[in-house]
Scaffold this active site. Structure first.
Site, PDB file in Angstrom:
ATOM      1  N   HIS A  26       0.837  -1.210   0.000  1.00 17.80           N
ATOM      2  CA  HIS A  26       0.000   0.000   0.000  1.00 17.80           C
ATOM      3  C   HIS A  26       0.870   1.259   0.000  1.00 17.80           C
ATOM      4  CE1 HIS A  26      -3.758   2.237   1.214  1.00 17.80           C
ATOM      5  NE2 HIS A  26      -2.854   3.078   1.675  1.00 17.80           N
ATOM      6  N   GLU A  27       1.816   1.312   0.915  1.00 14.82           N
ATOM      7  CA  GLU A  27       2.637   2.521   1.045  1.00 14.82           C
ATOM      8  C   GLU A  27       3.577   2.676  -0.158  1.00 14.82           C
ATOM      9  OE1 GLU A  27       1.536   4.555   3.152  1.00 14.82           O
ATOM     10  OE2 GLU A  27       0.416   3.172   4.433  1.00 14.82           O
ATOM     11  N   HIS A  75       1.662   4.531  -2.738  1.00 18.71           N
ATOM     12  CA  HIS A  75       1.662   5.991  -2.540  1.00 18.71           C
ATOM     13  C   HIS A  75       3.005   6.595  -2.983  1.00 18.71           C
ATOM     14  CE1 HIS A  75      -2.132   6.736  -0.516  1.00 18.71           C
ATOM     15  NE2 HIS A  75      -1.897   5.861   0.438  1.00 18.71           N
ATOM     16  N   GLU A 109      -5.091   7.603  -2.961  1.00 19.02           N
ATOM     17  CA  GLU A 109      -5.512   6.320  -2.387  1.00 19.02           C
ATOM     18  C   GLU A 109      -5.781   5.295  -3.495  1.00 19.02           C
ATOM     19  OE1 GLU A 109      -5.091   5.955   0.711  1.00 19.02           O
ATOM     20  OE2 GLU A 109      -6.208   4.161   1.290  1.00 19.02           O
TER      21      GLU A 109
HETATM   22 MG    MG Z   1      -3.333   5.270   2.133  1.00 22.56          MG
END
Ligand code: MG
Length: 498
Positions: free
Chosen positions: A264-265, A268, A294
């Site tokens: 997830h990170e 980003h 997101e």
């Molecule tokens: Mg996030």
């Protein structure tokens, strides 16, 4: 990017200083979360407050404010126009909301955060009521100062997702809630639903870190411009255009949290690292909005990390890293994709997650519009949980006190989490038309996937508004049907539904 207009050049001189101050503050915050000994907290708070004050002063500088308001945009290039638009969007808060209210909110929320932690720990919503009431009053007043056309909540939504309206969100969330609640009932009736795939062995931090490093390598997130550290809550932070760092967290008995957080990170971080370098120190740097940001993290986490094909590819690595030969691809795909209607948002699976958000959105919308008051929250919360997810919290700690967001006064933030999921599904649908996504997952060769995102989404930074970007990339506006189709196709297979 070449800036011709001398007024825009002048605006960018001030903006560059704001951008640099923000990044110095980000460096301090990163250090606070990753390295700082506990006793450093007061000194660090004073340092951060000073930087916030300097940033606020830059925005409120009379000459800067006047030139932002008066600049003529007719003859500007598309990039120059976007620069002015974004500076106006960012400056709006400082220009329109009286300074006393900004300062009061900062004081009230600092206190409220401490009270919220105690209230959550002791399951004592009453303790939090006076503080949250003050915050809601301030946010109602902020919305009035910012201005809105139809719904007061629009003003707050716009702080996080420029151009978003309550009406638009409503048209997306209402059918989505119905679809998802029905689908969850259907899944509950399957024999597969009762099966448990919870990991039960010990997964050392050392091996989990190795797994994270391997994932970073597969996703092309380079050590030359990033770092992986540990913090209480995983996050990504941009300290510079070429220095975007991520954190994760290791649970001894479950590899899943670190696995998903790392991917997830990284999602980003890849977005931030993919923006046109010419946009550095301008308001076109970084991602376009929280929702689009997101979408990038959720795309990698879910469409890649939780897919059956990528699980199959990764299974041998899991087995050897953890010396655990029960981590077959079948086991991985089931353990990473169990649908579990439950109380806590941050532990929610892909299918139930949006229902947690829709519930919060509805409460926020009604609070800001004075349809409900703070003392009504626990009852409304529990009623909606029961209706949407068929589970009812026993305590407020595992109900309306679970999230930190309201103690910060971040009303309008939650919907961007769901928008991210929906944008991600729509982008994936479009991506599949030009690359063989399944083959990339099967081979663990993700460069074509990253290239597609870079070319179509990342490179543009903040050049377009979120809805313009979605239209440009996918040829239509946000359409929740892509997410619904994605969920049905994926989980029908996992739960043996036709
Ligand atoms: Mg996030």
């Amino acid at each position: 990017m070449e800036i011709q207009d001398k007024d825009v050049k002048k605006l960018l001189e001030t903006y560059k200083e704001i951008s640099l101050l923000e990044k110095i503050k980000a460096t301090l915050d990163w250090d606070l979360n990753v390295n700082m000994p506990p006793k450093g907290v007061h000194g660090r708070a004073a340092q951060s407050t000073l930087l916030t004050k300097l940033v606020t002063e830059k925005w409120l500088d009379q000459a800067f404010k006047e030139s932002v308001e008066q600049i003529k945009t007719d003859s500007l290039s598309a990039e120059e126009k976007a620069i002015v638009r974004n500076i106006r969007q960012l400056g709006n808060f400082y220009f329109k909301v009286p300074k006393e209210i900004i300062l009061e909110k900062s004081e009230v929320t600092t206190q409220a955060f401490v009270v919220w932690s105690t209230a959550k720990k002791n399951n004592d919503f009453k303790l939090f009521v006076p503080h949250l009431t003050k915050i809601v009053d301030l946010d109602r007043s902020i919305a009035d100062h910012l201005g809105f056309e139809k719904n007061k909540y629009d003003a707050l939504l716009n702080l996080y997702e420029p151009g978003l309206t309550t009406e638009f969100v409503e048209n997306i969330f209402t059918p989505l809630q119905k679809e998802l609640s029905e689908y969850i009932s259907l899944v509950r009736s399957t024999p597969q639903f009762a099966k448990e795939y919870a990991p039960a062995k010990v997964y050392s931090s050392r091996s989990q870190r190795k797994l994270s490093k391997y994932l970073m390598h597969l996703l092309h997130y380079s050590h030359e411009e990033g770092r992986l550290d540990v913090s209480a809550h995983p996050f990504t932070t941009t300290l510079d255009r070429y220095d975007v760092r991520i954190t994760t967290k290791y649970f001894k008995h479950d590899f899943r949290s670190n696995y998903s957080a790392t991917i997830h990170e990284v999602g980003h971080a890849l977005y931030e690292l993919g923006v046109n370098p010419d946009y550095s120190f301008t308001p076109l740097e970084g991602g376009v909005s929280l929702g689009i940001h997101e979408s990038q993290s959720r795309f990698w986490e879910n469409m890649v990390g939780r897919s059956a094909l990528f699980s199959e590819f990764l299974s041998p690595a899991f087995q050897s890293l953890f010396s655990d030969y029960s981590l077959t691809s079948e086991y991985l795909v089931h353990s990473l994709n169990q649908i579990r209607p439950d109380l806590i948002r941050i532990e929610a699976d892909e299918v139930t997650y949006n229902l947690h958000i829709i519930l919060r959105y509805e409460i926020e919308r009604d609070l800001i519009n004075q349809k409900i008051e703070v003392q009504d929250i626990p009852a409304v919360w529990n009623e909606k949980m029961t209706k949407y997810l068929l589970v009812t919290p026993i305590t407020d700690s595992e109900g309306c006190l679970q999230d930190v967001h309201w103690s910060y006064g971040s009303f309008g933030y939650f919907p961007t989490y769901s928008l991210g999921n929906l944008y991600a599904a729509q982008f994936t649908h479009t991506m599949r038309k030009s690359i063989d996504f399944d083959s990339c997952l099967r081979k663990g060769e993700l460069q074509p996937v990253l290239d597609w995102l870079r070319k179509n989404i990342h490179i543009h930074g903040g050049l377009y508004l979120p809805h313009e970007l979605v239209q440009k990339v996918t040829g239509e506006k946000l359409n929740p049907q892509y997410f619904i189709d994605y969920i049905r196709e994926k989980y029908n297979s996992i739960y043996n539904l036709s």
